[in-house]
Design an enzyme around this catalytic site. Structure first.
Site, PDB file in Angstrom:
ATOM      1  N   GLU A 136       9.484  -4.318  10.540  1.00  0.00           N
ATOM      2  CA  GLU A 136       9.875  -3.015   9.982  1.00  0.00           C
ATOM      3  C   GLU A 136      10.438  -2.099  11.062  1.00  0.00           C
ATOM      4  O   GLU A 136       9.814  -1.898  12.114  1.00  0.00           O
ATOM      5  CB  GLU A 136       8.662  -2.345   9.299  1.00  0.00           C
ATOM      6  CG  GLU A 136       9.027  -0.979   8.706  1.00  0.00           C
ATOM      7  CD  GLU A 136       8.024  -0.423   7.709  1.00  0.00           C
ATOM      8  OE1 GLU A 136       7.059  -1.141   7.351  1.00  0.00           O
ATOM      9  OE2 GLU A 136       8.213   0.734   7.288  1.00  0.00           O
ATOM     10  N   ASP A 190       0.843  -1.202   0.000  1.00  0.00           N
ATOM     11  CA  ASP A 190       0.000   0.000   0.000  1.00  0.00           C
ATOM     12  C   ASP A 190       0.879   1.252   0.000  1.00  0.00           C
ATOM     13  O   ASP A 190       0.377   2.377  -0.096  1.00  0.00           O
ATOM     14  CB  ASP A 190      -1.013  -0.002   1.153  1.00  0.00           C
ATOM     15  CG  ASP A 190      -0.363   0.044   2.532  1.00  0.00           C
ATOM     16  OD1 ASP A 190       0.883  -0.058   2.625  1.00  0.00           O
ATOM     17  OD2 ASP A 190      -1.106   0.180   3.537  1.00  0.00           O
ATOM     18  N   SER A 191       2.203   1.058   0.047  1.00  0.00           N
ATOM     19  CA  SER A 191       3.141   2.169  -0.152  1.00  0.00           C
ATOM     20  C   SER A 191       2.913   2.818  -1.515  1.00  0.00           C
ATOM     21  O   SER A 191       3.405   3.925  -1.760  1.00  0.00           O
ATOM     22  CB  SER A 191       4.585   1.669  -0.036  1.00  0.00           C
ATOM     23  OG  SER A 191       4.791   0.532  -0.859  1.00  0.00           O
TER      24      SER A 191
HETATM   25  O1  KIV Z   1       3.473  -1.144   1.701  1.00  0.00           O
HETATM   26  C1  KIV Z   1       4.641  -1.530   1.654  1.00  0.00           C
HETATM   27  O2  KIV Z   1       5.364  -1.350   0.671  1.00  0.00           O
HETATM   28  C2  KIV Z   1       5.170  -2.208   2.823  1.00  0.00           C
HETATM   29  C3  KIV Z   1       6.662  -2.256   2.917  1.00  0.00           C
HETATM   30  C4  KIV Z   1       7.118  -1.074   3.683  1.00  0.00           C
HETATM   31  C5  KIV Z   1       7.130  -3.508   3.489  1.00  0.00           C
HETATM   32  O3  KIV Z   1       4.454  -2.631   3.668  1.00  0.00           O
END
Ligand code: KIV
Length: 266
Positions: free
Chosen positions: A183, A45-46
């Site tokens: 994380e 969701d990044s």
């Molecule tokens: O949404 C994402 O890309 C993540 C990463 C930070 C692991 O959860």
């Protein structure tokens, strides 16, 4: 080559082989990640921040995640595709969680999902796993908790907080998670969790002792500049490369160099 499975993840941990993972959000980049032979692609969701230009991940919707996961699945021949459950797709209840997680498998071609949390989502993980949806849990810095955490901060720094994270890791494993993402936690804490669990840990900002590593693709390639976390290593500067190419194209059009006879039809 067959797709990477959750059994392959577990085998790698047992054989002490590192699990490699990156995010991807669209067809061309997922193709490159897959061609490079990575074990897994996380449709994170990044994408809210690195693709949509949002301040944080909270506004990202299920429909947007399905749209991006479909593109990634189409491009991926070998890597495991992991769909990331966005904010409020599971927090309000277990039924929501199972239904939305199921969409990643049913509509978008993912084989697994990831959600943020440990103890508070243990029952969700249990029911999703029982519903044949393999789940990766995610503890430490959980970006969907940005308002509670007061920003993107390293977690587990005090003894009490570290012990709590160890407890959460065990709860996630006991609930049936096939893997655990850690994380932004101290190196020694990630090492302890990795040694105590039988499921593989995947680190991002959690040091070298995790069973695998993940980074956000746009950080790795130099396509996201708003902020660069300390744990990121940039392996390319594609923004600079793209800018150079586009400036050259612009200059050639303005100077009548492009198109030439070569690009024309006779
Ligand atoms: O949404 C994402 O890309 C993540 C990463 C930070 C692991 O959860």
């Amino acid at each position: 080559m067959p797709k990477i499975t959750i059994q392959d993840f577990l085998k790698k941990k047992v054989e002490k082989k590192k699990i490699t993972m990156l995010t991807a959000y669209d067809y061309p980049f997922a193709q490159v990640v897959d061609e490079a032979g990575l074990d897994a692609v996380l449709v994170g969701d990044s994408l809210g921040m690195v693709v949509q230009g949002l301040e944080n991940t909270l506004p990202v919707t299920m429909d947007e995640m399905i749209y991006h996961t479909r593109m990634v699945s189409r491009a991926t021949k070998n890597a495991m595709v992991i769909g990331d459950m966005p904010f409020m797709s599971y927090q309000a209840g277990i039924e929501d969680a199972v239904r939305n997680a199921g969409r990643f498998l049913k509509e978008a071609g993912a084989s697994t999902v990831k959600l943020e949390g440990g103890a508070e989502v243990a029952e969700h993980i249990r029911v999703m796993t029982r519903s044949e949806i393999p789940v990766m849990a995610h503890i430490g810095l959980t970006p969907q908790s940005i308002h509670r955490m007061g920003g993107y901060k390293v977690q587990g720094k005090t003894e009490a907080a570290a012990n709590r994270l160890v407890e959460e890791a065990h709860i996630a494993e006991d609930a049936g998670a096939f893997s655990l993402l850690l994380e932004a936690i101290p190196i020694q804490l990630a090492k302890r969790i990795t040694e105590e669990l039988t499921i593989p840990t995947i680190g991002i900002g959690a040091g070298p002792y995790c069973d695998g590593q993940v980074l956000v693709l746009h950080d790795v390639l130099g396509l996201f500049e708003r902020f660069i976390p300390k744990f990121v290593k940039r392996y390319a500067d594609l923004k600079e490369e793209a800018l150079k190419a586009i400036l050259t194209y612009k200059a050639e059009v303005e100077q009548g160099i492009f198109p030439s006879e070569e690009q024309g039809f006779k």
